[in-house]
Structure formats: structure tokens, C-alpha cells
Design a protein around this motif. Structure first.
Motif, PDB file in Angstrom:
ATOM      1  N   GLN A   1       0.855  -1.180  -0.043  1.00  0.00           N
ATOM      2  CA  GLN A   1      -0.039  -0.009   0.128  1.00  0.00           C
ATOM      3  C   GLN A   1       0.705   1.233   0.157  1.00  0.00           C
ATOM      4  OE1 GLN A   1      -3.110  -0.334  -0.556  1.00  0.00           O
ATOM      5  NE2 GLN A   1      -3.654  -2.191   0.056  1.00  0.00           N
ATOM      6  N   ALA A   2       0.321   2.349  -0.666  1.00  0.00           N
ATOM      7  CA  ALA A   2       0.990   3.514  -0.507  1.00  0.00           C
ATOM      8  C   ALA A   2       0.831   4.115   0.880  1.00  0.00           C
ATOM      9  CB  ALA A   2       0.565   4.570  -1.567  1.00  0.00           C
ATOM     10  N   MET A   3       2.108   4.766   1.239  1.00  0.00           N
ATOM     11  CA  MET A   3       2.126   5.403   2.614  1.00  0.00           C
ATOM     12  C   MET A   3       2.970   6.616   2.812  1.00  0.00           C
ATOM     13  SD  MET A   3       4.327   2.476   4.798  1.00  0.00           S
ATOM     14  CE  MET A   3       3.746   1.126   3.862  1.00  0.00           C
ATOM     15  N   THR A   4       2.815   7.375   3.894  1.00  0.00           N
ATOM     16  CA  THR A   4       3.775   8.345   4.334  1.00  0.00           C
ATOM     17  C   THR A   4       4.490   7.579   5.386  1.00  0.00           C
ATOM     18  OG1 THR A   4       2.263   9.606   5.872  1.00  0.00           O
ATOM     19  CG2 THR A   4       2.366  10.051   3.659  1.00  0.00           C
ATOM     20  N   LYS A   5       5.983   7.789   5.517  1.00  0.00           N
ATOM     21  CA  LYS A   5       6.788   7.364   6.190  1.00  0.00           C
ATOM     22  C   LYS A   5       7.586   8.478   6.895  1.00  0.00           C
ATOM     23  CE  LYS A   5       7.938   2.946   4.099  1.00  0.00           C
ATOM     24  NZ  LYS A   5       8.952   1.903   3.930  1.00  0.00           N
ATOM     25  N   SER A   6       7.654   8.430   8.202  1.00  0.00           N
ATOM     26  CA  SER A   6       8.339   9.632   8.853  1.00  0.00           C
ATOM     27  C   SER A   6       8.696   9.229  10.354  1.00  0.00           C
ATOM     28  CB  SER A   6       7.439  10.817   9.257  1.00  0.00           C
ATOM     29  OG  SER A   6       6.258  10.477  10.050  1.00  0.00           O
ATOM     30  N   GLY A   7       9.886   9.756  10.860  1.00  0.00           N
ATOM     31  CA  GLY A   7      10.334   9.311  12.113  1.00  0.00           C
ATOM     32  C   GLY A   7      11.989   9.407  12.128  1.00  0.00           C
ATOM     33  N   MET A   8      12.624   8.415  12.682  1.00  0.00           N
ATOM     34  CA  MET A   8      14.153   8.381  12.863  1.00  0.00           C
ATOM     35  C   MET A   8      14.388   7.056  13.073  1.00  0.00           C
ATOM     36  SD  MET A   8      14.740   9.955  16.780  1.00  0.00           S
ATOM     37  CE  MET A   8      13.936  11.591  15.937  1.00  0.00           C
ATOM     38  N   ALA A   9      15.737   7.045  12.628  1.00  0.00           N
ATOM     39  CA  ALA A   9      16.645   5.612  12.748  1.00  0.00           C
ATOM     40  C   ALA A   9      17.230   5.736  14.061  1.00  0.00           C
ATOM     41  CB  ALA A   9      17.465   5.586  11.938  1.00  0.00           C
ATOM     42  N   TRP A  10      18.135   4.759  14.486  1.00  0.00           N
ATOM     43  CA  TRP A  10      18.809   4.824  15.918  1.00  0.00           C
ATOM     44  C   TRP A  10      20.062   6.002  15.825  1.00  0.00           C
ATOM     45  CZ3 TRP A  10      23.739   2.981  14.455  1.00  0.00           C
ATOM     46  CH2 TRP A  10      23.554   2.107  13.221  1.00  0.00           C
TER      47      TRP A  10
ATOM     48  N   GLY B   1       8.398  16.191  -0.281  1.00  0.00           N
ATOM     49  CA  GLY B   1       7.494  16.992  -1.093  1.00  0.00           C
ATOM     50  C   GLY B   1       8.082  17.011  -2.376  1.00  0.00           C
ATOM     51  N   HIS B   2       9.324  16.432  -2.633  1.00  0.00           N
ATOM     52  CA  HIS B   2       9.678  16.597  -4.082  1.00  0.00           C
ATOM     53  C   HIS B   2       9.499  15.044  -4.686  1.00  0.00           C
ATOM     54  CE1 HIS B   2      11.609  20.613  -3.351  1.00  0.00           C
ATOM     55  NE2 HIS B   2      12.078  19.880  -2.054  1.00  0.00           N
ATOM     56  N   PRO B   3       9.003  15.213  -6.013  1.00  0.00           N
ATOM     57  CA  PRO B   3       8.863  13.819  -6.679  1.00  0.00           C
ATOM     58  C   PRO B   3      10.125  13.115  -7.254  1.00  0.00           C
ATOM     59  CG  PRO B   3       8.170  15.691  -8.297  1.00  0.00           C
ATOM     60  CD  PRO B   3       8.532  16.110  -6.501  1.00  0.00           C
ATOM     61  N   ILE B   4      10.262  12.007  -6.971  1.00  0.00           N
ATOM     62  CA  ILE B   4      11.542  11.376  -7.705  1.00  0.00           C
ATOM     63  C   ILE B   4      10.825  10.234  -8.472  1.00  0.00           C
ATOM     64  CG2 ILE B   4      13.395   9.879  -7.109  1.00  0.00           C
ATOM     65  CD1 ILE B   4      13.469  11.346  -4.268  1.00  0.00           C
ATOM     66  N   HIS B   5      11.231  10.638  -9.744  1.00  0.00           N
ATOM     67  CA  HIS B   5      10.546   9.615 -10.771  1.00  0.00           C
ATOM     68  C   HIS B   5      11.226   8.376 -11.188  1.00  0.00           C
ATOM     69  CE1 HIS B   5       7.145  12.610 -11.211  1.00  0.00           C
ATOM     70  NE2 HIS B   5       8.337  13.495 -11.640  1.00  0.00           N
ATOM     71  N   GLU B   6      12.592   8.507 -10.933  1.00  0.00           N
ATOM     72  CA  GLU B   6      13.482   7.299 -11.154  1.00  0.00           C
ATOM     73  C   GLU B   6      14.010   6.577  -9.983  1.00  0.00           C
ATOM     74  OE1 GLU B   6      16.832   8.467 -14.062  1.00  0.00           O
ATOM     75  OE2 GLU B   6      15.451  10.377 -14.735  1.00  0.00           O
ATOM     76  N   LEU B   7      14.209   5.352 -10.054  1.00  0.00           N
ATOM     77  CA  LEU B   7      14.930   4.975  -8.771  1.00  0.00           C
ATOM     78  C   LEU B   7      16.090   5.612  -8.529  1.00  0.00           C
ATOM     79  CD1 LEU B   7      14.361   1.039  -9.771  1.00  0.00           C
ATOM     80  CD2 LEU B   7      13.092   2.486  -8.508  1.00  0.00           C
ATOM     81  N   SER B   8      16.158   5.849  -7.277  1.00  0.00           N
ATOM     82  CA  SER B   8      17.258   6.585  -6.751  1.00  0.00           C
ATOM     83  C   SER B   8      17.614   6.166  -4.997  1.00  0.00           C
ATOM     84  CB  SER B   8      16.836   8.190  -6.612  1.00  0.00           C
ATOM     85  OG  SER B   8      16.592   8.684  -7.882  1.00  0.00           O
ATOM     86  N   LEU B   9      18.874   6.192  -5.004  1.00  0.00           N
ATOM     87  CA  LEU B   9      19.412   5.870  -3.593  1.00  0.00           C
ATOM     88  C   LEU B   9      19.250   7.090  -2.663  1.00  0.00           C
ATOM     89  CD1 LEU B   9      21.133   4.567  -1.460  1.00  0.00           C
ATOM     90  CD2 LEU B   9      23.242   5.091  -2.765  1.00  0.00           C
ATOM     91  N   LEU B  10      18.610   7.252  -1.451  1.00  0.00           N
ATOM     92  CA  LEU B  10      18.636   8.296  -0.882  1.00  0.00           C
ATOM     93  C   LEU B  10      19.526   7.969   0.590  1.00  0.00           C
ATOM     94  CD1 LEU B  10      17.372  10.952   0.273  1.00  0.00           C
ATOM     95  CD2 LEU B  10      15.460   9.303   1.373  1.00  0.00           C
ATOM     96  N   VAL B  11      20.324   8.917   0.828  1.00  0.00           N
ATOM     97  CA  VAL B  11      21.227   8.856   1.904  1.00  0.00           C
ATOM     98  C   VAL B  11      20.969  10.062   2.997  1.00  0.00           C
ATOM     99  CG1 VAL B  11      23.521   8.633   2.815  1.00  0.00           C
ATOM    100  CG2 VAL B  11      23.021   8.101   0.322  1.00  0.00           C
ATOM    101  N   ALA B  12      20.909   9.612   4.286  1.00  0.00           N
ATOM    102  CA  ALA B  12      20.356  10.639   5.184  1.00  0.00           C
ATOM    103  C   ALA B  12      20.761  10.156   6.436  1.00  0.00           C
ATOM    104  CB  ALA B  12      18.933  10.820   5.068  1.00  0.00           C
ATOM    105  N   HIS B  13      20.928  11.371   7.505  1.00  0.00           N
ATOM    106  CA  HIS B  13      21.197  11.159   8.895  1.00  0.00           C
ATOM    107  C   HIS B  13      20.066  10.467   9.424  1.00  0.00           C
ATOM    108  CE1 HIS B  13      25.164  13.376   9.283  1.00  0.00           C
ATOM    109  NE2 HIS B  13      24.622  14.281   8.469  1.00  0.00           N
ATOM    110  N   GLY B  14      20.318   9.156  10.273  1.00  0.00           N
ATOM    111  CA  GLY B  14      19.325   8.611  10.683  1.00  0.00           C
ATOM    112  C   GLY B  14      18.303   9.373  11.534  1.00  0.00           C
TER     113      GLY B  14
END
Length: 330
Positions: free
Chosen positions: A72-81, A101-114
Motif C-alpha cells: 500500500q502507498a503510505m507516508t513514512k516519517s520518524g528516525m533511525a537509531w 514534497g519533491h517527486p523522484i520519478h527514477e529509482l534513486s538511492l537516498l542517503v540521510a542522517h538517521g
């Protein structure tokens, strides 16, 4: 996450284990979010219908791998450890992902601070690989390899394009998720867990920190290969990985592979595999105890036993069990 057996709601089925891999199946989206060990996340379902989720988690020291499937489509929010750097790789997705809020139409890797994850809006039928790595461990690896990737520049998106990395990681998890009792026993070996972790790490570095240095001249190539071989031959009592070699000589996997191919006509993966196969054979030939082939192979980092047996027979002209049998008859 508690690894002990616990009672769970009827909406969820979980297989919990003291070993590094765990698998959860659930029809409750909140339960699915809670199954993500060490994370504090909230999932909100956006499309109608019964929710079905699967989560496979693997841990090895400073790395946590999670394959997260949902219908199912969903929104995800929160934090990692705390202290985690996260890598999110869609293995397959039917539709666009929206990141803050920004659309990503191609398969992409997202890197972020947990601890500062961007909000995601995911499509239906998402198959996502999440990798969480301790920041200090990642910084150490980047420093050893002279990488230009900077943790301070996050979050960042990398288009996957025609990269083979997602398919290779999906195949790895397909093998992990097919765990039987034999595979569970193999994952109890540190060499196996470290090998899986190092393989994933090399794939990630290939995506976020590709080697852009100019080719080396023949003398420099041979010098690099000699250093790598000297290190490998000096550690024949342990199952080294390509990541170990890369860290020791300060080079990317791509550069190391190029140098080995040009200098020896063999890639470093095949070279290390040959060293480990020889180490297994020596141990089987001098074994005076009741160690089985599986135990010896696992100690040397071979976790795909049918592939190991095939490689062993190709290398030595006999199966590992035949080597062991000859030793025991002497």
C-alpha cells in the motif's frame, strides 16, 4: 528489538531468532513500523485495501540491513537509531517516491542522517532495502579509501540508472530470506556475517563514491597489487574480504580490480577466493578431528555451500568431502 519469543497480535506473524536475521510478516501497518528494530517511525496508509507487509532484518556489528516490502502507498516519517547513517535503495517500485514534497520519478538511492530522516511518500508495491551504518564506522571506511563522499552533505539522492547494484542486493536478500536450519547455523559464524556486511558496504561505496582517479601507470598498478597480495598472504589465518584489502591499501574496489586484472589477469575476488579455497583444503587435509566440511568452509567465509563445493571441485578436481575422506583414511 527483543529477540526473545513473545506473544504477538493475531494480525502479525514473526519469526524471532537469537541469530542475526529475523523475518516478520504482518497485516497491520503499525505493527510493521514497530518491527523495524531500533527505529522510531510512523507509517500512514494512503490507499484502500488490506495491508500486507514483510520485513527481513539482518545485523552485523555496525551495520543493519532491512528489506521492507509493502503493498500500500503510505507516508513514512520518524528516525533511525542514534548515530546511524541510512541508505534507502528501492529494489522495485510501481510509481514515484516523494521525498520532503519533491517527486523522484527514477529509482534513486537516498542517503540521510538517521536522526533527521526526510518524510517519504511511497507508492504501492514497494520493495525497499534500508541500510543503517554507524557514522564512525562509515567515516573510518571513507577515510581509509580516500573517498570524497562527505557525511555533512546529507541528505542526498543518487540516481541508480542502469546500475546492477539493486539486483545484486536483491539476490543476496533472496538467499538470506530462504534461510533453513543449515543457513541459520552458517550465520552464526562471524566470518559469514562479516562477508555479507562487507559485500553490501562495497556496493554502497560504488554508488555514492565511485572512483574518479585517473588510471595508474604499470609500475603503480603492480605496486598496488603487490601490497594487496602481501597483506593477503600475511593474513592466511583469517578469511579476508575485498573490503579488507581496499581499506589496507587505500583504494576503491574498482581501482583494485583494474590493477589486479592488468597485472595478474585475475580479479581480486577470484584471487581471494582461491586463497580461501586453498586454506580450506589444507585444513581438511590435516584435520584429525571430526570437523565437517560445512564447519571448515563456514570458518573461511563460504556461506553458499553448493557454490563452494562447485568452486572447490573445479579448483582441485575433487569434492571437499573426498579430500576429507582421504585424510581420515590415512
Amino acid at each position: 528489538m527483543n529477540n526473545n519469543n513473545v506473544l504477538i497480535p493475531p494480525a502479525s506473524v514473526a519469526v524471532r531468532s537469537a541469530l542475526p536475521i529475523q523475518r516478520f510478516l504482518t497485516s497491520d501497518i503499525d505493527e510493521h513500523a514497530r518491527n523495524l528494530g531500533g527505529w522510531q517511525v510512523r507509517y500512514d496508509q494512503l490507499t484502500p485495501g488490506r495491508f500486507e507487509g514483510e520485513l527481513i532484518e539482518f545485523r552485523s556489528d555496525w551495520m543493519q540491513l532491512v528489506r521492507d516490502r509493502s503493498n500500500q502507498a503510505m507516508t513514512k516519517s520518524g528516525m533511525a537509531w542514534k548515530g546511524a547513517i541510512t541508505f534507502s535503495i528501492p529494489l522495485s517500485a510501481h510509481g514515484s517516491v516523494y521525498c520532503s514534497g519533491h517527486p523522484i520519478h527514477e529509482l534513486s538511492l537516498l542517503v540521510a542522517h538517521g536522526e533527521n530522516l526526510p518524510e517519504l511518500r511511497t507508492p504501492q508495491q514497494l520493495d525497499l532495502l534500508g541500510v543503517a551504518i554507524e557514522e564512525q564506522a562509515l567515516e573510518h571506511l571513507l577515510e581509509r579509501q580516500g573517498s570524497h563522499f562527505r557525511i555533512t552533505d546529507l541528505p542526498k539522492c543518487y540516481r541508480l540508472g542502469n546500475s546492477s547494484v539493486p539486483a545484486e542486493l536483491a539476490a543476496l536478500f533472496d538467499e538470506l530470506s530462504g534461510c533453513d536450519q543449515q543457513r541459520d547455523a552458517l550465520l552464526g559464524y562471524d566470518s559469514i556475517r562479516r562477508g555479507i556486511r562487507d559485500a553490501v558496504m562495497l556496493h554502497l561505496l560504488e554508488l555514492v563514491a565511485p572512483d574518479q582517479a585517473p588510471p595508474l601507470n604499470p609500475t603503480a598498478r603492480k605496486r598496488m597489487v603487490d601490497r594487496a597480495r602481501e597483506y593477503a598472504l600475511g593474513h592466511l589465518d583469517e578469511p579476508l574480504s575485498i573490503l579488507d584489502l581496499c581499506n589496507h591499501i587505500g583504494a576503491s574496489r574498482r581501482k583494485l580490480q583494474y590493477c589486479f586484472q592488468e597485472t595478474l589477469g585475475i580479479n581480486p575476488v577470484a584471487y581471494l577466493r582461491a586463497l580461501r579455497l586453498n586454506a580450506v583444503r589444507r585444513e581438511l587435509r590435516k584435520s584429525t578431528q571430526s570437523h565437517g566440511v560445512q564447519e571448515v568452509a563456514a570458518r573461511w567465509g563460504f556461506w553458499h555451500l553448493s557454490r563452494f563445493s562447485s568452486d572447490y571441485r573445479t579448483m582441485f578436481g575433487e569434492s571437499p568431502s573426498q579430500t576429507l575422506r582421504r585424510t581420515q583414511l590415512c
